[in-house]
Motif scaffolding. Structure first.
Motif, PDB file in Angstrom:
ATOM      1  N   ALA A  38     -39.831 -30.106  -0.235  1.00  8.52           N
ATOM      2  CA  ALA A  38     -39.861 -29.774   1.368  1.00  8.52           C
ATOM      3  C   ALA A  38     -40.849 -28.556   1.304  1.00  8.52           C
ATOM      4  N   VAL A  39     -41.068 -28.333   2.896  1.00  9.39           N
ATOM      5  CA  VAL A  39     -42.058 -27.222   2.996  1.00  9.39           C
ATOM      6  C   VAL A  39     -41.997 -26.911   4.617  1.00  9.39           C
ATOM      7  N   VAL A  40     -41.673 -25.606   4.960  1.00 10.08           N
ATOM      8  CA  VAL A  40     -41.725 -25.088   6.200  1.00 10.08           C
ATOM      9  C   VAL A  40     -43.000 -24.465   6.692  1.00 10.08           C
ATOM     10  N   LEU A  41     -43.657 -24.834   7.773  1.00  7.91           N
ATOM     11  CA  LEU A  41     -44.768 -24.409   8.073  1.00  7.91           C
ATOM     12  C   LEU A  41     -45.004 -23.657   9.464  1.00  7.91           C
ATOM     13  N   GLU A  49     -42.149 -21.553   3.620  1.00  7.63           N
ATOM     14  CA  GLU A  49     -41.257 -21.616   2.440  1.00  7.63           C
ATOM     15  C   GLU A  49     -41.503 -23.058   1.849  1.00  7.63           C
ATOM     16  N   THR A  50     -41.550 -23.251   0.443  1.00  6.94           N
ATOM     17  CA  THR A  50     -41.643 -24.504  -0.223  1.00  6.94           C
ATOM     18  C   THR A  50     -41.151 -24.761  -1.283  1.00  6.94           C
ATOM     19  N   ASP A  54     -48.879 -27.237  -4.984  1.00  9.70           N
ATOM     20  CA  ASP A  54     -50.216 -27.092  -3.957  1.00  9.70           C
ATOM     21  C   ASP A  54     -50.911 -28.451  -3.751  1.00  9.70           C
ATOM     22  N   ILE A  55     -50.720 -28.990  -4.404  1.00  7.06           N
ATOM     23  CA  ILE A  55     -51.521 -30.525  -3.926  1.00  7.06           C
ATOM     24  C   ILE A  55     -50.600 -31.202  -3.169  1.00  7.06           C
ATOM     25  N   GLU A  56     -49.329 -31.257  -3.316  1.00  5.14           N
ATOM     26  CA  GLU A  56     -48.508 -31.833  -2.054  1.00  5.14           C
ATOM     27  C   GLU A  56     -48.535 -31.161  -0.716  1.00  5.14           C
ATOM     28  N   ILE A  57     -48.618 -29.850  -0.985  1.00  3.94           N
ATOM     29  CA  ILE A  57     -48.740 -29.033   0.443  1.00  3.94           C
ATOM     30  C   ILE A  57     -50.220 -29.407   1.039  1.00  3.94           C
TER      31      ILE A  57
END
Length: 73
Positions: A38-41, A49-50, A54-57
């Motif tokens: 998961a990631v919060v942008l 937060e993640t 890096d590739i998935e982001i």
């Protein structure tokens, strides 16, 4: 499994298995195929937060850039 369905139902947009949900000024993204990722942008696309690599982001940010108009209210 029911939590994943709940997230998917409440998502503002789903692209290729990623659920995008607006939360105030932030955007929460969950990989529905791998819920540990998961990631919060923030509103400009900066990572707050993640648990993604890096590739998935990069992939998620590209999906958001290309489809941001669908996140608008």
């Amino acid at each position: 499994m029911t939590e994943i369905v709940k997230v998917a139902d409440q998502a503002d947009m789903i692209i290729n298995g990623y659920a995008f949900t607006k939360d105030d000024n932030d955007i929460r993204v969950l990989n529905l195929n791998n819920p540990e990722k998961a990631v919060v942008l923030d509103s400009t696309g900066n990572v707050l937060e993640t648990s993604m690599d890096d590739i998935e982001i990069h992939i998620v940010k590209r999906y958001l850039e290309n489809n941001r108009e669908f996140m608008e209210e």
